[in-house]
Design an enzyme around this catalytic site. Structure first.
Site, PDB file in Angstrom:
ATOM      1  N   LYS A 273       0.829  -1.189   0.000  1.00  0.00           N
ATOM      2  CA  LYS A 273       0.000   0.000   0.000  1.00  0.00           C
ATOM      3  C   LYS A 273       0.874   1.252   0.000  1.00  0.00           C
ATOM      4  CE  LYS A 273      -3.744  -2.157   2.672  1.00  0.00           C
ATOM      5  NZ  LYS A 273      -4.824  -2.085   1.673  1.00  0.00           N
ATOM      6  N   ARG A 347      -9.792 -12.369   1.802  1.00  0.00           N
ATOM      7  CA  ARG A 347     -10.589 -13.468   1.231  1.00  0.00           C
ATOM      8  C   ARG A 347      -9.862 -14.804   1.330  1.00  0.00           C
ATOM      9  NH1 ARG A 347     -10.654 -10.317  -4.373  1.00  0.00           N
ATOM     10  NH2 ARG A 347     -10.763  -8.667  -2.822  1.00  0.00           N
TER      11      ARG A 347
END
Length: 524
Positions: A273, A347
């Site tokens: 990020k 996920r």
């Protein structure tokens, strides 16, 4: 706020405002139903009946309004007179705001919440959100004395008279504790809330409930096939873990599993990020924190069915052993996943968690909760969780539970035949991130998790994305605790949770008994 003790009482007793500052809050129509004899003991002698009535008449909520009654010792605040169909009748979000902005200062204060009985649970949880626990401000640490806030619930409306009983007050206290605990965990930075510390939180709740957690950790995850959790967390100093708390009462007729994403920090991994998007990623454990808070409160109030809390804990760190884009991992489902984005890690851990719930816990109903996608805020906004499920009945139930609890929820598109092709891989069973980021991102992320259960799995699967509502500004909200307690309230022994559940309290005792004896009793 960090050293505030919050207490719910049927009656807070009388005390003049100089000794105990007071905030009286409710819809203007409800405030006008309160007689002077009911409220005067908290206002006299400095506030007269005439001042009280003039203040009520002068309130013009748009959407809210407040009025000081006596200096900075007493105030009254009005909630919106009406809300839209996608909001909670309790105006829970506004309750939190008004408590933060209008409650007078002091070491011993009182909040009088004036509402109808159906709004008691949501209003109480909203009040709890206004009092976060975590703080490392040196000024606050020097203040050793505890501040007390007493909350009195004053019920108005037709057929709503009467005080709350001891059991209902205990439910409110446990729910408030769960909300504040979840917020504290989310607010705590990773140097104080790594996977070791999170496991300590789980063990502490287990000890309080008389439950010994099952913990699978580190290399054992790899050996047992949990390629998702292990692959995400293997580069971190503190190893990843899967932890399970299990409540298995005699007479249970179904098995429910709550699966929480507990990424204690998300750097994005090698798909790292940026400097503006990484701060705040301590909040990526919000789903697991909410499940822990809700689990403690739910079990303390009594729960009739098997209830498991599955925590998927990892730190998505950068290091020599970090997962690389192009790596292929085999998850607990046995399916292979080509990693094309290491920042789509939630996920992966949840896929292992839900399959564990299906295979090892034989769950009939599996709900996963996660701060899964930034796109959730675009899909349903900052106040509504995004819900996706393979059951239309449960979709409706989630929305209703959101309104009754104040933790609002709104459906996402569930259409695997149109969206799951986004994960097509030439090398593995699927990729972990979509090809087209403009095609229902939040829905696709949820479908990735569901695909490991199997889209033809006959049980109920619910996915709840709380990425945006997990925080308001720089503070965590404890979002998700009230939603879970309400959604599964019909299986609770507690009358208040029965009332706020999607079906409400049972009214026919013979039908209720027959339903409980049914082998496949359903909550909705």
């Amino acid at each position: 706020m960090a050293n505030v003790v919050l207490e719910f009482k049927a009656s807070a007793g009388d005390s003049e405002p100089q000794s105990r500052p007071v905030l009286i809050i409710g819809q203007q129509s409800n405030l006008q139903k309160v007689s002077w004899s009911q409220i005067k003991g908290k206002l006299q002698p400095v506030v007269s009946k005439e001042i009280w009535q003039a203040a009520l008449s002068g309130l013009t909520p748009n959407p809210t309004d407040s009025c000081p009654l006596y200096l900075n010792h007493a105030a009254v605040a009005a909630l919106p007179p009406r809300v839209s169909r996608h909001n909670s009748q309790s105006s829970a979000n506004f309750v939190s705001r008004l408590v933060r902005s209008s409650l007078p200062g002091g070491n011993n204060r009182c909040i009088v919440m004036v509402c109808e009985r159906s709004d008691v649970f949501a209003s109480s949880c909203a009040i709890a959100r206004a009092f976060p626990i975590f703080s490392r401000r040196t000024t606050s640490s020097r203040r050793a004395e505890k501040k007390h806030v007493t909350v009195e619930i004053m019920i108005v409306g037709e057929e709503n008279s009467g005080c709350l009983d001891v059991g209902q007050l205990e439910c409110l206290a446990n729910a408030a504790h769960g909300v504040r605990m979840a917020a504290r965990i989310v607010d705590t930075p990773c140097n104080e809330m790594n996977t070791d510390h999170f496991l300590d939180e789980i063990k502490a709740v287990g000890a309080e409930l008389g439950i010994t957690p099952v913990i699978i950790r580190g290399e054992e995850l790899k050996h047992r096939g949990f390629g998702g959790i292990y692959g995400v967390g293997k580069a971190a100093e503190h190893p990843p873990a899967l932890a399970v708390l299990s409540h298995t009462p005699v007479g249970a007729t179904q098995t429910i599993a709550w699966v929480g994403k507990g990424i204690v920090y998300d750097t994005g991994g090698l798909s790292i990020k940026g400097k503006t998007s990484m701060p705040g990623m301590k909040r990526d454990c919000g789903g697991a924190a909410a499940i822990l808070g809700a689990y403690r409160a739910t079990i303390k109030q009594g729960f009739k069915d098997n209830l498991h809390a599955v925590f998927c804990l990892a730190e998505n760190a950068v290091g020599p052993t970090a997962t690389r884009p192009d790596d292929i991992h085999t998850l607990y489902s046995g399916k292979t996943v080509e990693i094309n984005n290491t920042d789509a890690e939630g996920r992966l851990v949840l896929a292992d968690g839900v399959v564990y719930a299906r295979k090892d816990l034989s769950a009939d109903i599996i709900l996963d909760m996660a701060t899964l996608t930034g796109a959730q805020g675009i899909s349903t906004g900052k106040h509504h969780a995004a819900v996706m499920t393979n059951s239309e009945k449960w979709e409706v139930a989630c929305v209703r539970a959101g309104r009754s609890s104040g933790d609002l929820a709104h459906p996402l598109v569930y259409c695997p035949e149109l969206h799951f092709s986004e994960f097509t891989s030439a090398m593995a069973d699927m990729k972990n991130s979509v090809a087209d980021r403009e095609n229902a991102q939040s829905s696709c992320a949820g479908l990735f998790i569901g695909s490991h259960l199997g889209f033809d799995w006959p049980g109920v699967w619910v996915h709840v994305d709380i990425a945006s509502p997990v925080h308001a500004g720089e503070r965590a909200t404890g979002f998700g605790v009230a939603l879970l307690m309400a959604l599964f309230g019909q299986a609770s022994d507690d009358s208040m949770l029965n009332q706020v559940s999607p079906l409400g309290a049972a009214t026919n005792t013979s039908e209720d008994k027959m339903e409980r004896d049914c082998k496949r009793r359903r909550l909705v």
